[in-house]
Design a protein around this motif. Structure first.
Motif, PDB file in Angstrom:
ATOM      1  N   UNK A 118       5.596  -3.016   1.175  1.00 37.57           N
ATOM      2  CA  UNK A 118       4.261  -2.599   0.736  1.00 37.57           C
ATOM      3  C   UNK A 118       4.326  -1.235   0.060  1.00 37.57           C
ATOM      4  N   UNK A 119       5.164  -0.367   0.603  1.00 40.16           N
ATOM      5  CA  UNK A 119       5.301   0.978   0.046  1.00 40.16           C
ATOM      6  C   UNK A 119       5.892   0.947  -1.362  1.00 40.16           C
ATOM      7  N   UNK A 120       6.987   0.214  -1.555  1.00 39.30           N
ATOM      8  CA  UNK A 120       7.658   0.228  -2.856  1.00 39.30           C
ATOM      9  C   UNK A 120       6.874  -0.549  -3.903  1.00 39.30           C
ATOM     10  N   UNK A 121       6.145  -1.591  -3.486  1.00 41.25           N
ATOM     11  CA  UNK A 121       5.404  -2.396  -4.452  1.00 41.25           C
ATOM     12  C   UNK A 121       4.080  -1.769  -4.870  1.00 41.25           C
ATOM     13  N   UNK A 122       3.791  -0.572  -4.359  1.00 43.69           N
ATOM     14  CA  UNK A 122       2.647   0.176  -4.878  1.00 43.69           C
ATOM     15  C   UNK A 122       2.845   0.447  -6.369  1.00 43.69           C
ATOM     16  N   UNK A 123       4.098   0.558  -6.766  1.00 43.59           N
ATOM     17  CA  UNK A 123       4.447   0.697  -8.181  1.00 43.59           C
ATOM     18  C   UNK A 123       4.343  -0.686  -8.838  1.00 43.59           C
ATOM     19  N   UNK A 124       3.372  -0.890  -9.736  1.00 49.13           N
ATOM     20  CA  UNK A 124       3.188  -2.226 -10.322  1.00 49.13           C
ATOM     21  C   UNK A 124       4.339  -2.674 -11.209  1.00 49.13           C
ATOM     22  N   UNK A 125       5.228  -1.739 -11.591  1.00 46.00           N
ATOM     23  CA  UNK A 125       6.357  -2.104 -12.446  1.00 46.00           C
ATOM     24  C   UNK A 125       7.485  -2.776 -11.658  1.00 46.00           C
ATOM     25  N   UNK A 126       7.450  -2.654 -10.338  1.00 43.91           N
ATOM     26  CA  UNK A 126       8.491  -3.299  -9.531  1.00 43.91           C
ATOM     27  C   UNK A 126       8.265  -4.805  -9.501  1.00 43.91           C
ATOM     28  N   UNK A 127       9.350  -5.555  -9.466  1.00 48.03           N
ATOM     29  CA  UNK A 127       9.258  -7.016  -9.407  1.00 48.03           C
ATOM     30  C   UNK A 127       8.703  -7.416  -8.039  1.00 48.03           C
ATOM     31  N   UNK A 128       7.666  -8.243  -8.049  1.00 50.37           N
ATOM     32  CA  UNK A 128       7.051  -8.685  -6.803  1.00 50.37           C
ATOM     33  C   UNK A 128       7.942  -9.734  -6.134  1.00 50.37           C
ATOM     34  N   UNK A 129       8.193  -9.554  -4.838  1.00 46.93           N
ATOM     35  CA  UNK A 129       9.064 -10.475  -4.102  1.00 46.93           C
ATOM     36  C   UNK A 129       8.460 -10.809  -2.741  1.00 46.93           C
TER      37      UNK A 129
END
Length: 445
Positions: A118-129
């Protein structure tokens, strides 16, 4: 430049020169080979120069295949030339391409995953997994520890700096003693990584301590920096000194260096966020995070609001404060009803009549919106409300009945009851309301 002159005078080349010269040789058809497959690990760390070498190799033979493995969530080497776009936009650089997600991990448990992802995916540029963890537990696996609690007990030390340093040591020793007792009960020697932002000799609280000689017989303790921790794992992790200036770092690259590095991301502190993710996910079982409450990292304020199901913030309660959006001055405080249900009311009640339900996933406040949905202020979960009764929540019906089409109905439906709500909508309508709600929440933030 003096560096380039030194290379010329000593008839030497550095690693970048090796890559560049190898690329030129291949492009000039001066290198012949019979390779049919190229395997690249840690592809998220690839630089433009190395990508050019790969392209030259791929063009040098017919039917040659590239197999790349990596994780964009762990891209932390921009300072070394790594270009994250080469990974997140792989099919643009290497086409045609097929992506296969590796969606199961044996490294850490589900609670560490819930917090870190949840913390790292706050960045919308990260690939959702959607990652599946092998290990599942029923309690939080991340604990926030504010050293100010120990500073209050050390008032006999008049020098503030010395008192803070000693408070860090006391908090660290307490965490290690707790882990040592746990390892003793299991009859094992377990590993502990103390992870700091900077090297131990540059960490004031630890520079004079021999970590390997700490008196914990059931622990194997070592210290590493966050960058050096990549690729490592331990039973337990203690993140040390997570204060403003360390995460995210306030140190800026020299402007001349930035010119030759890949383009900066649009998302603020994107790489710092990934570095913190790397540090968090070195632990198999549990993470302690030690910080100074007066200078705590903004990352911790964010994490503290993920919910008590995931983050134990009893020793850092000031981080998880929810402000009342109705009166804009009070704080939302949880209380438990006689039916064991968690609700939130404003600290200025009864002057402010705010009353909110709690999220079923993380127990954080559920904010009601005029458009008929509720948004969790912790984990971000959306609940679609019933527009007929205005009280209930739309839930899936007949989803396990192969003979009937799934639809969504109000959870206040009770067959034969006077106050039953019979509202129902199609899956398509439900998904449309979810999309609308997500856009409204995103625009508001």
């Amino acid at each position: 430049m003096a560096y380039q002159e030194h290379l010329v005078n000593t008839e030497s080349i550095d690693f970048s020169d090796m890559i560049a010269e190898a690329t030129i040789i291949i492009e000039n058809s001066d290198y012949h080979h019979y390779y049919t497959h190229i395997l690249v690990d840690e592809f998220q760390d690839i630089s433009g120069g190395r990508a050019k070498l790969l392209k030259a190799l791929l063009a040098s033979n017919v039917n040659i295949r590239l197999f790349a493995v990596g994780d964009d969530w762990q891209s932390i080497y921009r300072f070394n030339g790594a270009d994250l776009a080469l990974f997140t936009e792989f099919s643009k650089a290497f086409s045609p391409a097929t992506a296969v997600q590796l969606d199961k991990t044996f490294r850490f448990n589900d609670k560490i995953h819930a917090v870190s992802s949840q913390f790292v995916m706050t960045n919308p540029a990260q690939i959702k997994k959607q990652i599946i963890t092998h290990s599942h537990i029923n309690s939080p696996a991340v604990r926030l520890v504010d050293i100010k609690i120990d500073m209050e007990k050390l008032k006999s030390i008049t020098n503030i700096k010395q008192r803070k340093n000693q408070a860090y040591i006391v908090s660290l020793q307490r965490a290690l003693a707790t882990l040592n007792r746990s390892a003793d009960k299991k009859g094992k020697v377990l590993s502990v990584l103390i992870i700091g932002r900077f090297r131990q000799e540059n960490t004031p609280q630890l520079k004079d301590i021999d970590i390997s000689q700490l008196p914990y017989t059931h622990l194997n303790v070592s210290f590493v920096t966050a960058h050096a921790s990549k690729g490592l794992e331990a039973d337990y992790v203690i993140l040390f000194g997570i204060d403003t200036g360390s995460f995210p770092s306030t140190r800026e690259n020299d402007e001349l260096i930035d010119i030759v590095l890949p383009n900066k991301e649009h998302f603020t502190h994107g790489e710092e966020r990934r570095l913190f993710y790397v540090a968090l996910t070195r632990a198999k079982h549990f993470v302690y995070i030690l910080f100074d409450g007066d200078k705590s990292s903004p990352f911790l304020s964010e994490m503290a609001k993920f919910g008590v199901q995931y983050v134990d913030n009893k020793l850092a309660s000031q981080l998880a404060k929810w402000h009342c959006n109705q009166c804009r001055t009070g704080e939302l405080r949880p209380f438990t009803t006689k039916y064991n249900k968690t609700l939130y009311k404003c600290s200025f009640a009864p002057a402010c009549d705010t009353l909110l339900n709690s999220c079923k996933h993380c127990k954080s406040p559920l904010e009601a919106h005029a458009k008929g949905f509720r948004h969790c202020r912790g984990c971000g979960e959306l609940e679609i409300g019933c527009l007929r009764c205005g009280i209930g929540t739309m839930v899936a019906r007949c989803e396990n009945d192969p003979n009937r089409e799934t639809f969504y109905g109000c959870n206040r439906f009770r067959r034969g009851a006077d106050d039953s709500c019979r509202e129902n909508i199609t899956i398509k309508s439900y998904e449309l309301r979810i999309q609308t709600a997500a856009k409204l929440v995103k625009n508001k933030s």
